[in-house]
Design a protein around this motif. Structure first.
Motif, PDB file in Angstrom:
ATOM      1  N   ASP A   1      44.750  35.608  -8.653  1.00  0.00           N
ATOM      2  CA  ASP A   1      44.594  36.113  -7.808  1.00  0.00           C
ATOM      3  C   ASP A   1      42.951  37.093  -7.734  1.00  0.00           C
ATOM      4  N   PHE A   2      42.182  37.030  -6.646  1.00  0.00           N
ATOM      5  CA  PHE A   2      40.758  37.556  -6.797  1.00  0.00           C
ATOM      6  C   PHE A   2      40.593  38.663  -6.975  1.00  0.00           C
ATOM      7  N   GLY A   3      40.033  39.253  -7.465  1.00  0.00           N
ATOM      8  CA  GLY A   3      39.483  41.028  -6.962  1.00  0.00           C
ATOM      9  C   GLY A   3      40.110  41.607  -7.433  1.00  0.00           C
ATOM     10  N   THR A   4      40.194  42.919  -6.977  1.00  0.00           N
ATOM     11  CA  THR A   4      40.816  43.804  -7.154  1.00  0.00           C
ATOM     12  C   THR A   4      41.047  44.699  -5.432  1.00  0.00           C
ATOM     13  N   ALA A   5      41.700  45.053  -5.350  1.00  0.00           N
ATOM     14  CA  ALA A   5      42.380  45.731  -4.003  1.00  0.00           C
ATOM     15  C   ALA A   5      41.830  47.522  -4.080  1.00  0.00           C
ATOM     16  N   TYR A   6      41.150  46.844  -2.537  1.00  0.00           N
ATOM     17  CA  TYR A   6      40.282  48.140  -1.764  1.00  0.00           C
ATOM     18  C   TYR A   6      40.464  48.643  -0.816  1.00  0.00           C
ATOM     19  N   ALA A   7      40.458  49.059  -0.452  1.00  0.00           N
ATOM     20  CA  ALA A   7      40.084  49.667   1.741  1.00  0.00           C
ATOM     21  C   ALA A   7      40.569  48.359   2.464  1.00  0.00           C
ATOM     22  N   GLY A   8      42.067  47.952   1.815  1.00  0.00           N
ATOM     23  CA  GLY A   8      42.182  46.703   2.482  1.00  0.00           C
ATOM     24  C   GLY A   8      42.641  45.272   2.649  1.00  0.00           C
ATOM     25  N   ASN A   9      41.547  45.086   1.246  1.00  0.00           N
ATOM     26  CA  ASN A   9      41.132  43.748   1.290  1.00  0.00           C
ATOM     27  C   ASN A   9      40.647  43.378  -0.239  1.00  0.00           C
ATOM     28  N   ARG A  10      40.825  42.621  -0.850  1.00  0.00           N
ATOM     29  CA  ARG A  10      40.166  42.202  -2.524  1.00  0.00           C
ATOM     30  C   ARG A  10      38.842  41.740  -2.132  1.00  0.00           C
ATOM     31  N   SER A  11      37.649  42.650  -3.719  1.00  0.00           N
ATOM     32  CA  SER A  11      36.930  42.031  -3.854  1.00  0.00           C
ATOM     33  C   SER A  11      36.298  42.504  -5.463  1.00  0.00           C
ATOM     34  N   ALA A  12      35.328  41.653  -5.737  1.00  0.00           N
ATOM     35  CA  ALA A  12      34.933  41.921  -6.950  1.00  0.00           C
ATOM     36  C   ALA A  12      33.317  41.475  -7.496  1.00  0.00           C
ATOM     37  N   TRP A  13      32.910  41.475  -8.565  1.00  0.00           N
ATOM     38  CA  TRP A  13      31.913  40.215  -8.379  1.00  0.00           C
ATOM     39  C   TRP A  13      31.756  39.733  -9.466  1.00  0.00           C
ATOM     40  N   THR A  14      32.025  38.511  -9.773  1.00  0.00           N
ATOM     41  CA  THR A  14      32.624  37.394 -10.140  1.00  0.00           C
ATOM     42  C   THR A  14      31.398  35.944  -9.738  1.00  0.00           C
ATOM     43  N   GLY A  15      31.787  35.473 -11.497  1.00  0.00           N
ATOM     44  CA  GLY A  15      31.430  34.012 -11.495  1.00  0.00           C
ATOM     45  C   GLY A  15      31.831  32.907 -11.470  1.00  0.00           C
ATOM     46  N   PRO A  16      31.369  31.596 -11.348  1.00  0.00           N
ATOM     47  CA  PRO A  16      32.166  30.592 -12.878  1.00  0.00           C
ATOM     48  C   PRO A  16      32.945  30.524 -13.639  1.00  0.00           C
ATOM     49  N   GLU A  17      34.181  30.298 -13.273  1.00  0.00           N
ATOM     50  CA  GLU A  17      34.946  29.930 -14.668  1.00  0.00           C
ATOM     51  C   GLU A  17      34.105  29.595 -15.872  1.00  0.00           C
ATOM     52  N   PRO A  18      34.793  28.990 -16.870  1.00  0.00           N
ATOM     53  CA  PRO A  18      33.827  27.989 -17.834  1.00  0.00           C
ATOM     54  C   PRO A  18      34.394  26.574 -16.787  1.00  0.00           C
ATOM     55  N   LEU A  19      32.922  25.566 -17.521  1.00  0.00           N
ATOM     56  CA  LEU A  19      32.520  24.624 -17.301  1.00  0.00           C
ATOM     57  C   LEU A  19      32.528  23.965 -15.464  1.00  0.00           C
ATOM     58  N   GLN A  20      33.313  24.918 -14.723  1.00  0.00           N
ATOM     59  CA  GLN A  20      32.567  25.003 -13.591  1.00  0.00           C
ATOM     60  C   GLN A  20      31.298  25.835 -13.064  1.00  0.00           C
ATOM     61  N   SER A  21      30.404  25.121 -12.382  1.00  0.00           N
ATOM     62  CA  SER A  21      29.197  25.600 -11.839  1.00  0.00           C
ATOM     63  C   SER A  21      29.095  26.240 -10.717  1.00  0.00           C
ATOM     64  N   SER A  22      30.405  26.805  -9.940  1.00  0.00           N
ATOM     65  CA  SER A  22      30.297  27.648  -8.509  1.00  0.00           C
ATOM     66  C   SER A  22      31.498  28.072  -8.853  1.00  0.00           C
ATOM     67  N   VAL A  23      31.617  30.072  -7.652  1.00  0.00           N
ATOM     68  CA  VAL A  23      32.955  29.824  -7.391  1.00  0.00           C
ATOM     69  C   VAL A  23      33.868  29.584  -6.646  1.00  0.00           C
ATOM     70  N   THR A  24      35.055  29.230  -6.114  1.00  0.00           N
ATOM     71  CA  THR A  24      35.640  28.765  -5.194  1.00  0.00           C
ATOM     72  C   THR A  24      37.107  29.441  -4.836  1.00  0.00           C
ATOM     73  N   LEU A  25      37.048  30.303  -4.151  1.00  0.00           N
ATOM     74  CA  LEU A  25      38.701  30.876  -3.738  1.00  0.00           C
ATOM     75  C   LEU A  25      38.907  29.859  -2.666  1.00  0.00           C
ATOM     76  N   ARG A  26      40.195  30.577  -2.833  1.00  0.00           N
ATOM     77  CA  ARG A  26      41.184  29.697  -1.455  1.00  0.00           C
ATOM     78  C   ARG A  26      41.440  31.139  -0.382  1.00  0.00           C
ATOM     79  N   LEU A  27      41.526  31.121   0.275  1.00  0.00           N
ATOM     80  CA  LEU A  27      41.846  32.236   1.548  1.00  0.00           C
ATOM     81  C   LEU A  27      43.103  31.703   1.547  1.00  0.00           C
ATOM     82  N   PRO A  28      44.212  32.836   2.865  1.00  0.00           N
ATOM     83  CA  PRO A  28      45.252  32.649   2.526  1.00  0.00           C
ATOM     84  C   PRO A  28      45.258  32.152   3.584  1.00  0.00           C
ATOM     85  N   GLY A  29      46.623  31.546   3.844  1.00  0.00           N
ATOM     86  CA  GLY A  29      47.395  30.746   5.569  1.00  0.00           C
ATOM     87  C   GLY A  29      46.264  29.192   5.846  1.00  0.00           C
TER      88      GLY A  29
END
Length: 676
Positions: free
Chosen positions: A648-676
């Motif tokens: 799960d990405f981020g924390t719930a706030y104001a009806g959506n989710r958000s966070a300060w985030t960076g790449p996971e180990p061995l990754q060069s970028s952040v990739t999110l998968r949106l619902p739907g």
């Protein structure tokens, strides 16, 4: 006259539609053949008006990248197909995920630039905000003479509609109150119109026996516009309430940047007494120069009952105060008053109910050695003309001894946090033009990483050796007053002209201070005038995504307990205006300092063009410089790609989710998968 105007607008709309195929030939077919890449950046077309500037400020302060095109600027880029889109790695790219315009068509009838925007928005599903326009059929509204209204909106009690709550403004409690701060000054103007086909009202207000819209979505010709029909600036409450929703609607809930409603309150000088204002002398005896004040010194200090009230108030309001303490000053008080101190006993007994923050052991001035025989004070210099400074050892002892005192009382303190008395040690203009050169070393000796500063003097975070400052907002509830009457008396002295019996400071500094038309009644002026004004200022900070803490003094929790009416108004107003899914965030100084540091790094990366972020279908990719976390906002149900699987990405706030985030180990970028 109206019919002719309507015919002209229909003809203009047909002309714009006819230009679509010319502006972006084949764009729709190309986008349909391959899922396009949509860059997470907003295009702002700026006419210099306050409404566009307000939205731009929200983008900037939230951390959303944007490109601004000045309409009247010489040499500005032409908004055409090439400016708006291209092809990257064989995939069509929309360079902007949303468009902010001053109104529905700021370029003029028949404009090729508007035609290019229309084609672009339709081809890529890009949304457009009309920052301020009037009610007319061209934006999906009836004219105001058909059950609407135009004119002053001061004090209007607008409301979020059911569609608004289900859509972009679900974080609001329902009410959108327009400011009415002065009966003498018009503060807002706008239009309210009844919706036509294709228009969904999100915010409306009563007009006669019905309601008419102030904000809504107009869907037509394969495009969506958010139509705002009132003028505003970035500081007005009505805009601040809607700002988050405007950005979320524009970006379809997926954007770089995040925002919160922050509020933290530091109570300085706990355990120490504060000097009292003298109403006859119009100064504070015992605290710097006060002519005739010798022998008239008086102090204000909390009692045990005041401490009990503070704990009860916190529980009732579900809000925690930060107690900035001077343990040595408390010990001196106890020694001078029979060896007992009911206040210290009560606060220590309730120690787990507060956050505690080191304010030095006895609250000395940690900068240069002061010569207080001059007005204003000056720095003492030695025979060679060099400034004499408090030593590193003395500063270090003040920090260390206060932590040790707290530990002996079972009070939990974060050693990395410090606020010096009067923010001393840091540069204090005009007398002390630099930091005490011994300060940074003393901070390092004690592991201090965060040091409080005065936002009115230094609003930006900066380094002090290995530490970083945390700017704090001073609240206009005076440290040297314990009663409502004292507050009003000192306020009168500062904010009335000499002819009215005041100091005249306000008339000498008209750019920064406004004189009262007449002195406040000292019996009623604090609650009726000062409290609403100060609460309005503090609430403006809360609504503006500003994490900086506010600071007051222990004297404001004593005697008449002057602080509570201000805090009550801020908290109660906020909780009325916002839904439970958007609570106030009350953080420690270290957490606030971390937030400010992350923002500074993010802003630097954006300014250097070192952030790449885009969406392809339901996948979002964000690349930032190494070590720089990215603020991202996305819908509920969004997942972050891990090396193996998702979370799960981020924390719930104001009806959506958000966070300060960076790449996971061995990754060069952040990739999110949106619902739907």
């Amino acid at each position: 006259m109206v019919n002719k105007s309507r015919m002209n607008r229909v003809a203009a709309a047909m002309a714009v539609a006819a230009l679509v195929s010319v502006a972006l030939p084949g764009a729709s077919a190309q986008a349909a053949a391959t899922t396009p890449r949509i860059d997470l950046r907003v295009l702002v077309v700026d006419d210099g008006g306050s409404s566009v500037e307000a939205i731009t400020a929200e983008l900037r302060d939230t951390g959303v990248p944007y490109t601004r095109v000045q309409l009247g600027g010489s040499g500005r880029p032409v908004i055409d197909a090439a400016f708006l889109s291209d092809v990257v790695d064989g995939r069509p790219r929309a360079k902007y995920q949303g468009v902010v315009l001053p109104n529905e068509n700021p370029f003029g009838e028949g404009s090729a630039e508007m035609a290019a925007l229309v084609a672009y928005e339709a081809a890529y599903g890009i949304r457009q905000v009309d920052a301020y326009t009037w009610a007319h059929p061209g934006v999906g509204l009836e004219y105001t003479d058909s059950g609407g209204y135009s004119g002053q909106l001061d004090g209007t009690q607008a409301a979020v509609t059911a569609a608004g709550k289900a859509g972009p403004f679900g974080y609001l409690g329902g009410q959108v109150a327009f400011e009415d701060n002065s009966a003498l000054v018009p503060e807002s103007y706008g239009f309210m119109g009844r919706p036509r086909a294709g228009y969904t009202s999100y915010v409306d207000a009563p007009v006669g026996s019905g309601r008419a819209s102030l904000v809504g979505e107009y869907t037509h010709d394969g495009r969506s516009e958010l139509v705002v029909t009132f003028g505003y600036n970035q500081y007005q409450q009505q805009f601040r309430l809607l700002a988050r929703g405007i950005v979320d609607w524009l970006t379809q809930g997926v954007h770089l940047g995040q925002s919160r409603s922050w509020f933290a309150v530091h109570v300085d000088d706990v355990f120490a007494p504060d000097a009292r204002w003298n109403k006859e002398l119009d100064c504070t005896p015992g605290d710097y120069a006060c002519a005739g004040g010798e022998g008239k010194e008086s102090t204000i200090r909390m009692s045990a009952a005041d401490a009990q009230y503070a704990a009860q108030w916190q529980q009732a309001k579900d809000f925690k105060l930060d107690m900035l303490f001077n343990g040595g000053a408390g010990e001196e008080w106890k020694a001078e008053n029979g060896g007992t101190d009911a206040l210290t006993a009560q606060l220590v007994a309730d120690r787990a109910k507060y956050r505690w923050l080191n304010h030095t052991y006895t609250h000395p001035f940690l900068g240069c050695i002061q010569d207080t025989t001059t007005v204003p004070w000056t720095c003492v210099k030695d025979a060679s003309g060099a400034v004499t400074w408090m030593s590193r050892a003395e500063i270090s002892a003040q920090i260390r001894d206060n932590v040790n005192w707290a530990t002996s009382k079972g009070i939990s303190v974060d050693r990395t946090e410090l606020v010096t008395g009067e923010h001393s040690g840091l540069k204090t203009l005009p007398q002390q033009g630099q930091d005490n050169p011994n300060l940074a070393g003393a901070l390092a000796d004690n592991g201090v990483r965060w040091v409080g500063s005065d936002n009115s003097r230094e609003p930006a975070q900066r380094p002090v050796g290995a530490a970083q400052t945390v700017p704090r907002h001073p609240m206009n509830v005076y440290y040297n007053t314990g009663t409502n009457a004292e507050m009003a008396d000192e306020y009168n002295w500062l904010y009335t002209s000499r002819a009215q019996g005041g100091s005249g400071i306000c008339e000498d500094n008209p750019a920064t201070s406004t004189c009262l038309p007449a002195p406040l009644d000292t019996d009623t002026g604090y609650l009726e005038h000062i409290v609403p004004a100060e609460a309005r200022t503090a609430l403006r900070h809360v609504l503006a995504n500003d994490p900086r803490p506010h600071y007051v003094h222990q004297s404001n929790l004593a005697e008449d307990r002057t602080l509570y009416p201000v805090l009550d108004r801020v908290l109660d107003t906020y909780r009325t205006l916002y839904a439970p899914n958007t609570p106030i965030v009350n953080q420690s100084m270290k957490e606030i300092g971390t937030e400010l540091g992350r923002r500074a790094a993010w802003d630097k990366a954006l300014a250097a063009g070192r952030v790449t972020a885009y969406r392809i279908g339901t996948a979002v990719t964000v690349k930032a410089p190494s070590g720089v976390l990215a603020p991202i906002t996305a819908p509920n149900g969004t997942k972050k790609q891990l090396l193996l699987g998702t979370a799960d990405f981020g924390t719930a706030y104001a009806g959506n989710r958000s966070a300060w985030t960076g790449p996971e180990p061995l990754q060069s970028s952040v990739t999110l998968r949106l619902p739907g």
